[in-house]
Design a protein around this motif. Structure first.
Motif, PDB file in Angstrom:
ATOM      1  N   THR A  64      68.640  37.812  95.014  1.00  0.00           N
ATOM      2  CA  THR A  64      70.088  37.617  95.042  1.00  0.00           C
ATOM      3  C   THR A  64      70.809  38.797  95.684  1.00  0.00           C
ATOM      4  O   THR A  64      71.974  38.674  96.034  1.00  0.00           O
ATOM      5  CB  THR A  64      70.662  37.321  93.639  1.00  0.00           C
ATOM      6  OG1 THR A  64      70.304  38.378  92.762  1.00  0.00           O
ATOM      7  CG2 THR A  64      70.177  35.993  93.122  1.00  0.00           C
ATOM      8  N   GLU A  68      74.357  37.945  97.394  1.00  0.00           N
ATOM      9  CA  GLU A  68      75.582  38.289  96.678  1.00  0.00           C
ATOM     10  C   GLU A  68      76.780  38.429  97.605  1.00  0.00           C
ATOM     11  O   GLU A  68      76.668  38.836  98.745  1.00  0.00           O
ATOM     12  CB  GLU A  68      75.390  39.545  95.843  1.00  0.00           C
ATOM     13  CG  GLU A  68      75.173  40.797  96.658  1.00  0.00           C
ATOM     14  CD  GLU A  68      74.831  41.994  95.786  1.00  0.00           C
ATOM     15  OE1 GLU A  68      74.336  42.969  96.353  1.00  0.00           O
ATOM     16  OE2 GLU A  68      75.058  41.952  94.572  1.00  0.00           O
ATOM     17  N   GLU A  71      82.024  41.189  94.475  1.00  0.00           N
ATOM     18  CA  GLU A  71      82.181  41.031  93.030  1.00  0.00           C
ATOM     19  C   GLU A  71      83.644  41.152  92.652  1.00  0.00           C
ATOM     20  O   GLU A  71      84.381  41.918  93.228  1.00  0.00           O
ATOM     21  CB  GLU A  71      81.387  42.119  92.290  1.00  0.00           C
ATOM     22  CG  GLU A  71      79.917  41.913  92.311  1.00  0.00           C
ATOM     23  CD  GLU A  71      79.412  41.158  91.103  1.00  0.00           C
ATOM     24  OE1 GLU A  71      80.122  41.047  90.099  1.00  0.00           O
ATOM     25  OE2 GLU A  71      78.276  40.686  91.171  1.00  0.00           O
ATOM     26  N   PRO A  99      74.237  37.184  91.093  1.00  0.00           N
ATOM     27  CA  PRO A  99      73.401  37.967  91.985  1.00  0.00           C
ATOM     28  C   PRO A  99      73.038  39.326  91.390  1.00  0.00           C
ATOM     29  O   PRO A  99      73.685  39.806  90.457  1.00  0.00           O
ATOM     30  CB  PRO A  99      74.270  38.157  93.227  1.00  0.00           C
ATOM     31  CG  PRO A  99      75.334  37.131  93.123  1.00  0.00           C
ATOM     32  CD  PRO A  99      75.536  36.887  91.664  1.00  0.00           C
ATOM     33  N   GLU A 107      69.250  39.545  87.823  1.00  0.00           N
ATOM     34  CA  GLU A 107      69.872  38.418  88.506  1.00  0.00           C
ATOM     35  C   GLU A 107      69.559  37.163  87.703  1.00  0.00           C
ATOM     36  O   GLU A 107      68.528  37.088  87.037  1.00  0.00           O
ATOM     37  CB  GLU A 107      69.380  38.297  89.947  1.00  0.00           C
ATOM     38  CG  GLU A 107      67.881  38.115  90.092  1.00  0.00           C
ATOM     39  CD  GLU A 107      67.397  38.198  91.528  1.00  0.00           C
ATOM     40  OE1 GLU A 107      68.148  37.848  92.447  1.00  0.00           O
ATOM     41  OE2 GLU A 107      66.243  38.606  91.731  1.00  0.00           O
TER      42      GLU A 107
END
Length: 184
Positions: A64, A68, A71, A99, A107
């Motif tokens: 991941t 990703e 965030e 992720p 993950e």
């Protein structure tokens, strides 16, 4: 280029540059051809789960970590909004819900396997653990020469540094939640 291909392209390029590696270096480390890596970095190819696993393993990163996106402090994730990774002619689907994060070192993804489908996983680095829970169906997990039957409501932890295979041996789609924990 779809959104997921763009994210993978950007992440692969960033990881490669951060590690000061050429495409030739990455090809040698991963077993994925330089031309395929170039296509992935340009967003011209949507790599399979197996190819992404080879790249992640060779670069000593998580799967991941290649998937990703930015965030945010709080985020609701709907399965319908995720771009699954497909394998086994679409009969294996991996949904990357959470992720990898260097600060958390794990993950989480959901895996769906259609009746009779299977997925073979390459060994990960030492120190990587898999935690899986079966939400529906019956899964046969084979680790080296040992077989385990995991049915709805069962969970298992194992070291992911050895080859392993998941197979749906029940009727209907089997669904599992998997957490990969990276000790190092």
């Amino acid at each position: 280029m779809d959104a997921l291909s763009g994210i993978i392209a950007s992440n692969l390029r960033k990881i490669r540059r951060d590690k000061k590696l050429s495409l030739d270096n990455v090809a040698d480390m991963t077993g994925v051809s330089k031309s395929m890596l170039g296509q992935i970095e340009r967003g011209e190819s949507s790599p399979t789960v197996a190819t992404l696993s080879k790249i992640a393993s060779g670069l000593h990163t998580s799967l991941t970590g290649l998937l990703e996106d930015d965030e945010r402090p709080m985020k609701i994730i709907n399965k319908e909004d995720l771009s699954p990774l497909f394998s086994n002619h679409g009969h294996f689907r991996l949904y990357p819900f959470f992720p990898y994060d260097d600060n958390k070192r794990f993950e989480i993804f959901v895996v769906e396997l259609d009746t009779g489908s299977l997925s073979e996983s390459l060994p990960r680095e030492d120190g990587v653990e898999t935690y899986m829970m079966v939400f529906s169906g019956s899964i046969q997990l084979k680790i080296m020469d040992k077989k385990f039957l995991l049915q709805e409501g069962c969970a298992m932890r194992f070291d992911a540094n050895q080859p392993h295979m998941y197979k749906n041996i029940g009727e209907g789609t089997a669904k599992i939640c998997q957490l990969m924990y990276y000790k190092k």
